[in-house]
Design a protein around this motif. Structure first.
Motif, PDB file in Angstrom:
ATOM      1  N   ILE A 132       0.852  -1.202   0.000  1.00  0.00           N
ATOM      2  CA  ILE A 132       0.000   0.000   0.000  1.00  0.00           C
ATOM      3  C   ILE A 132       0.886   1.250   0.000  1.00  0.00           C
ATOM      4  O   ILE A 132       0.644   2.202  -0.755  1.00  0.00           O
ATOM      5  CB  ILE A 132      -0.953  -0.013   1.227  1.00  0.00           C
ATOM      6  N   ILE A 135       2.344   1.932  -3.387  1.00  0.00           N
ATOM      7  CA  ILE A 135       1.375   2.560  -4.304  1.00  0.00           C
ATOM      8  C   ILE A 135       1.241   4.055  -3.989  1.00  0.00           C
ATOM      9  O   ILE A 135       1.247   4.897  -4.885  1.00  0.00           O
ATOM     10  CB  ILE A 135      -0.013   1.875  -4.193  1.00  0.00           C
ATOM     11  N   HIS A 144       1.966   1.137  -9.710  1.00  0.00           N
ATOM     12  CA  HIS A 144       0.768   0.788  -8.938  1.00  0.00           C
ATOM     13  C   HIS A 144       0.437  -0.695  -9.118  1.00  0.00           C
ATOM     14  O   HIS A 144       0.002  -1.353  -8.177  1.00  0.00           O
ATOM     15  CB  HIS A 144      -0.416   1.653  -9.373  1.00  0.00           C
ATOM     16  N   ILE A 145       0.659  -1.195 -10.338  1.00  0.00           N
ATOM     17  CA  ILE A 145       0.411  -2.634 -10.562  1.00  0.00           C
ATOM     18  C   ILE A 145       1.387  -3.455  -9.717  1.00  0.00           C
ATOM     19  O   ILE A 145       1.009  -4.448  -9.093  1.00  0.00           O
ATOM     20  CB  ILE A 145       0.578  -3.013 -12.049  1.00  0.00           C
ATOM     21  N   PHE A 148       0.202  -3.458  -6.274  1.00  0.00           N
ATOM     22  CA  PHE A 148      -0.978  -4.319  -6.160  1.00  0.00           C
ATOM     23  C   PHE A 148      -0.555  -5.796  -6.060  1.00  0.00           C
ATOM     24  O   PHE A 148      -1.074  -6.550  -5.231  1.00  0.00           O
ATOM     25  CB  PHE A 148      -1.878  -4.089  -7.380  1.00  0.00           C
TER      26      PHE A 148
END
Lengths: 209, 452
Positions: A132, A135, A144-145, A148
């Motif tokens: 988190i 990100i 961000h991927i 994730f």
């Protein structure tokens, strides 16, 4: 052996915040996928064959091979090399990640329970929180991927920590769901790369009134 | 023609499923699915709104989607979405709900991006990413829930089982699971904290998609949360969970009352209106038994009313060729019948008497006073007043404002029979609130047994 793998996994989380090249992020995801396989294999060796096949599929095949290959393709298509666009300097990121790991140990102490394996639990919580944080501090949607997927790895570790084994069909549905989600996210990254000038969340503000 | 036939067959099948489910409440023996009163009620509602939605989808496709393949794709995705939502309703297992909600994410993403313009791409990306993130957070919640549900080798995550052993579950793990599930599913519920991506998604999505995503899909999120809530209410952590829901509800209401002032598009306005109603439902649930009936009634009425509003928006867009408020005006003269229906819908969603939703909001306020929440009562009243003021202010431009220079009457598409479906839906809201039939009250009361 499990403990060694978990320590390497935690170290890989620290290294994630040191790395700047996209290829390094992808390599780290491969390493984490392999580590998850070893840990799960040793921990769940006594379960049924279908369960083992499931874990093999989820860790080695999906997390260490299919997704990294797909991410590499995305990287090449969008010509991504070095993304030094973290909102926080690396030094502070490392310190925050260290604090996250310490907090996870403390949290583990508080939720001490006969049903939970603490060694997995602490690393799982720090991985989720680290993902988190990763990100939050990055603007680029490719990162961000990566964040994730790290959260996903944390969720896998947490499933080992709680020890509950889900029925084969349900596990398969969960795995396929996640795989499809990642692939579709990748497809949309490509479309964003074609439509907008850069793969940054700063480009994605048109829809707000 | 083929698309219309497929849509028709699917609609009929869905209705038949609802009838079958009603006839076999609590009697079907399946490992992962169960026909209980709540699922039958909500699936019946979905069947009901699917009729006008599929009917208006035909108008949408004819007006805005020239390509035949794209039409087929749109309809297929609508069918996938509706089926996945029904899957959520009928699931008797937290993981199956999770899987079905993930399928809805994928279907909605492609439906948002259907018209392939830049804003739609942005909204689809945000919805897909935040939704996937939310779903993963919810998965963590399910893992915490499975900590003590392990029986033998396999973890049992069926609601029936968890409800039966609720008193033996560790409250700490239940609390963590509840918090993670509410956070993760807040994107489906259109509530704080993950509401932003949903609002953006609804701003860009075609109106038939919104008519489902702002109603039936929200109900899916509601079912997912109510299942865990029904487990936690049987433990000592019940009041804690109620506090969480109250905080989520009040914060969502606060956000709506501020954000509405910045709204410039109809669909965004309606999306925030949905957020307002879900916030009220969360607050009603947080009041315990006193608020349960108000919560469920409000959910049902909101489903019908908001479907009508989104379908009406389809007519506004066809008339003005735009979804921006500034591009509309003088609708009362241009298309009087549709404008009147819009006004009726506006009165319905703002719960102004004789709106049916007034009844559910009245029950909510009564429950607030009954439970001694006087300050909250006053705060909600003030926030709702602000929201009603802004909604009316924005709508007055459409109804009585000056038509923009860009408006071309020759390009305007007006079909005087189109608003009939919305008239029926708003009429149903009134009927169910003031003259509820025995079948409806029976299902409502049986559904509430899950929580009692």
């Amino acid at each position: 052996m499990i403990l060694v793998c978990l320590i390497i996994f935690a170290v890989s989380m620290m290294y994630l915040f040191l790395a700047e090249r996209i290829s390094k992020y992808i390599n780290l995801l491969i390493v984490q996928g392999i580590l998850l396989f070893i840990v799960a294999f040793i921990n769940l060796i006594e379960i049924n064959t279908l369960g083992l096949i499931m874990i093999l599929l989820e860790t080695l095949l999906v997390k260490a091979i299919i997704i990294p290959r797909f991410l590499n393709k995305l990287r090449r298509t969008n010509n991504l090399k070095r993304l030094d666009e973290s909102k926080i300097p690396t030094f502070y990121s490392i310190i925050i990640m260290t604090i996250i790991i310490i907090i996870s140990f403390i949290a583990g102490y508080f939720v001490k329970n006969q049903f939970i394996q603490l060694k997995f639990f602490t690393v799982a919580i720090s991985t989720v929180m680290g993902g988190i944080f990763f990100i939050i501090i990055h603007k680029n949607i490719f990162n961000h991927i990566v964040g994730f997927l790290i959260i996903e790895n944390g969720a896998f570790l947490l499933s080992l920590a709680v020890g509950g084994e889900f029925p084969f069909l349900v596990s398969l549905a969960v795995l396929i769901d996640l795989l499809i989600a990642v692939l579709i996210i990748g497809v949309f990254v490509n479309k964003i790369g074609d439509t907008f000038e850069e793969l940054s969340i700063t480009s994605l503000t048109h829809i707000k009134d | 023609m083929l698309n219309v036939s497929i849509g028709f067959i699917y609609g009929i099948s869905h209705i038949l499923l609802s009838i079958y489910a009603y006839q076999h409440i609590n009697s079907v023996d399946s490992v992962y699915f169960k026909f209980d009163s709540l699922s039958v009620l909500l699936n019946g509602l979905l069947s009901l709104i699917l009729i006008p939605v599929l009917f208006h989808t035909r108008y949408y496709l004819n007006r805005h989607v020239p390509d035949r393949k794209m039409k087929g794709r749109f309809l297929s995705l609508m069918i996938v979405l509706s089926t996945a939502i029904s899957g959520v309703y009928f699931s008797d297992n937290f993981l199956i709900i999770w899987v079905c909600l993930e399928i809805t994410t994928i279907a909605v993403t492609f439906l948002i991006f259907h018209e392939r313009y830049t804003d739609a791409l942005e909204a689809a990306w945000k919805y897909l990413f935040i939704s996937s993130f939310g779903i993963t957070i919810a998965f963590l919640g399910i893992l915490f829930l499975s900590v003590q549900s392990s029986s033998g080798l396999e973890a049992s995550l069926s609601f029936s089982y968890l409800q039966s052993v609720a008193t033996h579950l560790d409250p700490v793990f239940l609390k963590i699971a509840f918090l993670l599930l509410v956070t993760g599913y807040s994107i489906k519920l259109n509530l704080f904290p993950l509401y932003a991506a949903t609002i953006d998604a609804k701003t860009a999505a075609p109106f038939p998609v919104n008519a489902i995503a702002s109603t039936a899909l929200i109900n899916g999120g509601f079912v997912a949360v109510i299942r865990i809530y029904s487990v936690i209410t049987k433990t000592g952590a019940a009041s804690w969970a109620q506090h969480v829901l109250m905080i989520v509800g009040v914060l969502s209401l606060l956000i709506v009352s501020f954000q509405l002032f910045r709204v410039k598009r109809f669909k965004r306005m309606l999306a925030f209106s949905s957020m307002e109603h879900m916030a009220l439902i969360a607050i009603a649930l947080s009041l315990g038994k006193a608020g349960y009936y108000a919560a469920l009634l409000h959910l049902v009425l909101h489903t019908l009313a908001k479907t009508g509003m989104f379908l009406n928006f389809g007519e506004i867009r066809a008339c003005f060729q735009s979804g921006w408020i500034k591009d509309t005006g003088n609708y009362m003269k241009i298309n009087g019948f549709s404008a009147l229906i819009y006004l009726a819908g506006l009165l319905t969603i703002t719960a102004i008497p004789p709106s049916g939703m007034f009844m559910s909001e009245f029950l909510l306020f009564k429950a607030l006073l009954y439970t001694g929440n006087y300050i909250l009562f006053a705060a909600i009243l003030i926030l709702l007043t602000i929201i009603i003021y802004v909604l009316f202010k924005l709508s007055m431009q459409l109804l009585y404002g000056q038509a923009p220079d860009s408006f071309n009457p020759e390009k305007a598409i007006i079909n005087r029979y189109e608003p009939v479906s919305q008239l029926v839906l708003f009429g149903l809201v009134f009927y169910l609130a003031y003259f509820p039939p025995a079948l409806f009250t029976g299902l409502m009361n049986a559904a509430l047994q899950i929580l009692n």
